[in-house]
Write an enzyme that holds these catalytic residues in place. Sequence first.
Site, PDB file in Angstrom:
ATOM      1  CB  SER A 671      -1.050  -0.083   1.251  1.00  0.00           C
ATOM      2  OG  SER A 671      -1.997   0.914   1.047  1.00  0.00           O
ATOM      3  CG  ASP A 744      -6.885  -2.599  -3.974  1.00  0.00           C
ATOM      4  OD1 ASP A 744      -7.350  -2.151  -2.902  1.00  0.00           O
ATOM      5  OD2 ASP A 744      -5.689  -2.357  -3.821  1.00  0.00           O
ATOM      6  CG  HIS A 778      -5.442  -2.769   0.074  1.00  0.00           C
ATOM      7  ND1 HIS A 778      -4.887  -2.098  -0.840  1.00  0.00           N
ATOM      8  CD2 HIS A 778      -4.890  -2.203   1.147  1.00  0.00           C
ATOM      9  CE1 HIS A 778      -3.914  -1.034  -0.482  1.00  0.00           C
ATOM     10  NE2 HIS A 778      -4.257  -1.329   0.895  1.00  0.00           N
TER      11      HIS A 778
END
Length: 804
Positions: A671, A744, A778
């Site tokens: 991330s 995601d 994610h």
Amino acid sequence: MKQTFILLTLLTCLALIGSAQEAIRYQIPPREIFEMVDAPGTPMISFSPDGTVCLILDRAEIPTIEDIAAPEARLAGVRINPDNFGPSRANYFIGMSVLPMGAKDPIKVTGLPEDARIRNLRWSSSGKFAAFTNDKSDRIELWIADIAQRKAWKLSHRAVNDVIVNAFSWLEANKSLVFASVGSDPKDRPLPVRKPTGPEVQESMGRQAAVRTFQDLLKNPQDAALFEYFIKTQLVVVDITSGQETLLGPAGLYSRFTPSPDARFLLVQELQKPFSFAVPYQRFAINISIWNQKGDQVKSLAKLPLAEELPQGNGSVRKGPRSITWQNDAPATLWWVEALDDGDPAKKVDFRDQLFRLEAPFADEPQKGPKTALRFAGFTWGNQNLAVIYQNWWQTRRGIASFFNPSNLAEAPKVLFDRSTEDLYGNPGSFYTASNPSGQDVLLMDAKQKYLYLTGAGNSPQGSFPFLDRFEIATMKTTRLWQCKAPYFESVSNILSTEPMRFITRRESVDEQPNYYIRDLKKNTIQAFTNFPDPFPRLRELQKQVVHYTRNDGVALNGELFLPPGYKTSDGPLPTLLWAYPREFKSADNAGQVTGSPYTFTRMGASSVVMLATQGYAVLNNASFPIVGEGEAEPNDTFIPQLVENARAAINKLVEMGVTDPKKVAVSGHSYGAFMTANLLTHCDLFAAGVARSGAYNRTLTPFGFQSEDRTYWQAPDLYNAMSPFSYADKMKHPLLLIHGSDDNNAGTFPIQSERYFQALRGHGAKARLVMLPNESHGYSARESILHMHWETLRWLDKYLKGK
């Protein structure tokens, strides 16, 4: 001749395609890694309200790609299992056992559903029962367990709705529950529109709506109709002894229901149409009302409009009542807060928020309570004369905790702590709460109501040493009752009694798996309560130490260093992976404070890069990467230079220790850590390669702010461009492996971020590889995806570090 030319052209095209894209099956990394991925998870413990018994919940195995490839509906910011009216990818438990205090072995609960998928466990206030939901393929069921009998049974034939509303709440202890049942008829489910009746249109009418980049929003009226179908709920009261059920009020689009502590009223929040296509459901229009036990509305508390147009920046809130909550130590008293600055953090005002109180029977006007100079951040209730109110302000990282008297609104709050929320060393801890007879959490006090109790992490330059303090209410002085000592990391889980002081701790060391213990301070004794086995015996072979080092500007840094089994510096330096995640600070002193402990038992998630230490790599895990902006400066003003200096300090330390070859260092992160990775490979020559998971690389695609950045692209275009590795794709210097979940759902990290960045890198001839993991969000959850991710990472590092 023509056929030969065509054949050669076709072969050339296939070769070009093959060089850019591979048809590849899921791969498996070396045995040491996949055995750790498959290791059983440590059971979870849930203590009864009085702490005399606990439930041990067995974790499910890691899901398969078949599990996460199941259908899901993505609507209004939530992902829904369309077959059972629940979350599409829920974590659950598969078994339940009872362990009373003093017992040697846990006892299995009988009567559990076959192939149990247990979620939403909640104790009754007496601890006699525990209710939970069980996920099936086509419905979610409401179940209950009798703790003394170690027996469970299904409580209702109605299917539970667990899409956005809380599945159930206890009403009267050991008597009844109120739960959300599915309110839609399957025959009313909207059918897919095969032939569009017109274009999808959105319109801006000149009002500012600077929203961040949310995912899974409604796109058209068909989505809105489907969302309404899935969230429609009928509230039901069920008697846990007789099983008798009573419908409560009409079916509606409920997003929250909370019983009052005396169970006479229900606070109900209902979404209103039309829905928005620009924000998730949490910012839809809502009506908030109070119902009686029969489901009749006794008061309309608030009607809040759609909140598409919140002011910009951290600390912005919607207008009108918010944070509406029952007072836990009163029969039926409501509290809420309203902004005095129109919810706009940019406005200069003396007070940000105003508290309000309203008591049953709710006929009078609400009374004004204290005002807060900062943004209201919550309550901890105690008794009718004592509670704690919290407020904070993100821009200055300031936090205030104060005593206030809920029964005397004219009495000014008394400040307890006024401190920087970044200052870990000065953190006094959190007030410990316990369940009262109504099942509500309130401040734990001694019998004479003279003392409160604080528990905290106990951060220090030597690491974290959790503590238990006694806090004298009259003098506001603290006395240290207990603190963990090396070589253990031990923290308070549950206080059993204050006189004498007996409490349960979770204790571990480098060599001892975390388990629970009972401490008696008066007798100075400690007794084992659980005996969970080591889930990762191979990890004990790894060498672990916390390393400390300093950045060139004096900021103290640290990280967890893992080395292969049996490694000695005399064996020579190793290829090394640095794993990090940047964090913003307003103070250089606070940025350098030590987190973590050198005495923790090594454990990890299935995706952890620590596993690479079994393959001959040194791994610096959770390396400090502070980004500091003191005074008027913002952290991101010097984001890139600070990234580079953080990395340089870490590598210099590892080289100095003799464990790292400076020419064979890679960087990786997830991330925002992936964003960091791409920037480091672009702007310095410290790394030979990198692995970036699920990142965002073009900040113009997050134009209304990202992470902790309040400024918009139009306010700081140079900053957005400078921080975007996409802007410098032509300057990429080192091989980069990009991994991303194809589905995601995280705000800002759309899959297109990796796809377009890879195209830019490839267009400029950079060495890059893009791996899109099917059906993954994610974070990656399927066994096949996680194993393949490890395979890709190891293959990349072996090629560009070991093979360098």
